[in-house]
Design a protein around this motif. Structure first.
Motif, PDB file in Angstrom:
ATOM      1  N   VAL A 102      13.528   8.802  -9.641  1.00  0.00           N
ATOM      2  CA  VAL A 102      12.105   8.776  -9.287  1.00  0.00           C
ATOM      3  C   VAL A 102      11.560   7.351  -9.429  1.00  0.00           C
ATOM      4  N   GLY A 103      11.930   6.680 -10.518  1.00  0.00           N
ATOM      5  CA  GLY A 103      11.489   5.303 -10.716  1.00  0.00           C
ATOM      6  C   GLY A 103      12.038   4.358  -9.661  1.00  0.00           C
ATOM      7  N   ALA A 104      13.291   4.564  -9.272  1.00  0.00           N
ATOM      8  CA  ALA A 104      13.893   3.704  -8.255  1.00  0.00           C
ATOM      9  C   ALA A 104      13.173   3.854  -6.916  1.00  0.00           C
ATOM     10  N   ILE A 105      12.829   5.098  -6.552  1.00  0.00           N
ATOM     11  CA  ILE A 105      12.105   5.324  -5.294  1.00  0.00           C
ATOM     12  C   ILE A 105      10.734   4.664  -5.346  1.00  0.00           C
ATOM     13  N   GLN A 106      10.081   4.741  -6.502  1.00  0.00           N
ATOM     14  CA  GLN A 106       8.777   4.089  -6.645  1.00  0.00           C
ATOM     15  C   GLN A 106       8.903   2.580  -6.488  1.00  0.00           C
TER      16      GLN A 106
END
Length: 457
Positions: A151-155
């Motif tokens: 999720v953090g990587a996509i953000q």
């Protein structure tokens, strides 16, 4: 007898305490921090409710001798009870005196959250039975960490907030605003499913050593280590995307503890992997390492550092008003009061000397349990798991210096899970030593929370 034995085996494979704690961990880390349950008189997340449910199940299961709950204490379990007594006393002391209605409501909320976290710690300590079930929970923790990192990587890479779609009809957003992509001093950083990039980075640092542990020992269990090394890479990338000084200090703390206990060969292997990982990050994300460099070289000119330091005199003044028991847990909150970006200062103000002793003592007793288990065990996997637990559990003591750690619910709950895991491993190792001292005897199967077949026996 054969039929009964088959029934027993079937039910042993059903949900037990480890299953419940795994669900708690997954919900804790993968549910966005800003989401709370609708229709409740106070803001509670799904994780909080599961913690309270676990505490209720723990209490009910201890009224019987047939549900597989561990009986008897050890040092870590006694430390958890001591912490619980301290929190109850501090709440009673504050409520006995005069508190404004808003601060009393905040104290009530803090007490409920403390009980939920105690449910996680005690559930881990007594309901997770055996090495396999402890591994089951900790592997679920790694899986949750990978999900959070993705999720953090996509953000960070796409600027897309996946958490906006991770919402159930029974949940609603609280009043806390969370930015999917935050820019400070020109540096882009993300929170994933947490409430702040600092919390995201520290949580990644706490979970990373478990992925490494299972990677090193996968072949001992006849598994391929590739998935665990892939998980470690994803979690490490999540730590980078948080772009947090606290996250860096947390991972350095973890690395220092691991290096103390690892053999020289593993130390050199790990250093090589770190260099390779940083080289890959440099190629794939050219500005990311420069952002970290700026974070540390710009400390003297960083407004956030000056803001953290300037409130020390105010905190000491408030602490001296009630030095032993504080003004009440949860009663010092923004925007009514000045924010202290230091958990030790905040705890001194809210809970005094007793509160800070309880907080530090809880973490240290967990670390002691892990170190004690490592000392007592001769199994290489147990010894490395104990070292890993010690490294992850001690992180909050350092993090509490750089931010108000207990104000962030996910890392607070994870801290209690870690302390409970230390209790589990210590109990396993001590039981093994007692069994060896008694000599061979018939082994009894451990039963979980659900033992519907008990009546059939």
């Amino acid at each position: 007898m054969t039929t009964i034995a088959s029934l027993d085996t079937t039910f042993e494979r059903r949900a037990d305490g480890a299953t419940l704690l795994s669900v708690c961990v997954l919900v804790l880390l993968l549910t966005p921090a800003r989401l709370v349950l609708r229709g409740l008189p106070m803001s509670l997340t799904m994780s909080d409710v599961l913690g309270l449910f676990t505490l209720t199940m723990w209490m009910c299961a201890h009224l019987t001798t047939t549900l597989g709950m561990a009986k008897g204490g050890n040092a870590v379990r006694r430390g958890i009870f001591a912490y619980a007594l301290a929190i109850l006393f501090l709440y009673g002391y504050a409520a006995y005196g005069y508190l404004p209605s808003d601060e009393l409501n905040s104290a009530d909320h803090s007490l409920v959250l403390a009980l939920a976290n105690l449910g996680l710690a005690l559930g881990m300590c007594d309901a997770v039975r055996g090495r396999e079930r402890l591994d089951f929970v900790l592997k679920a923790l790694v899986v949750a960490g990978v999900g959070m990192a993705v999720v953090g990587a996509i953000q960070w890479i796409f600027g897309f907030d996946l958490t906006a779609f991770m919402k159930l009809p029974i949940l609603s957003s609280n009043d806390v605003e969370v930015q999917a992509v935050e820019a400070r001093s020109g540096i882009q950083r993300v929170p994933a499913t947490t409430g702040h990039p600092i919390e995201f980075g520290v949580i990644m640092a706490m979970i990373l050593p478990f992925a490494i542990h299972y990677g090193f020992h996968a072949r001992d269990r006849g598994e391929s280590p590739r998935r665990w090394w892939a998980a470690a890479a994803v979690i490490a990338a999540g730590l980078m995307f948080a772009v947090s000084r606290s996250g860096v200090l947390a991972v350095l703390t973890v690395g220092f503890v691991l290096f103390l206990g690892w053999p020289n060969r593993r130390r050199f292997q790990s250093l090589g992997v770190v260099v390779l990982f940083l080289a890959v990050v440099k190629v794939l994300f050219p500005g990311l390492l420069g952002a970290f460099y700026t974070l540390f070289t710009n400390i003297g000119r960083d407004d956030s550092i000056r803001y953290r330091v300037h409130d020390y005199p105010n905190a000491i003044e408030e602490f001296l008003r009630s030095p032993w028991f504080g003004r009440g847990i949860g009663t010092w909150y923004a925007p009514k009061h000045q924010v202290f970006d230091n958990q030790y200062l905040l705890t001194l103000v809210e809970a005094g000397v007793l509160g800070i002793t309880a907080f530090v003592g809880l973490v240290l007793i967990g670390v002691y349990g892990a170190v004690r288990a490592r000392y007592l065990s001769h199994d290489p996997r147990d010894r490395n798991l104990a070292l890993t637990l010690a490294a992850a559990t001690i992180v909050p003591l350092g993090g509490a210096i750089t931010f108000d750690l207990l104000a962030f619910p996910q890392i607070t709950s994870l801290m209690f899970v870690m302390v409970g895991a230390c209790c589990v491993l210590l109990r396993i190792v001590e039981d093994d030593r007692r069994a060896m001292a008694r000599g061979p005897e018939p082994a009894m199967a451990h039963r979980g929370f659900s033992r519907v077949a008990q009546g059939a026996e």
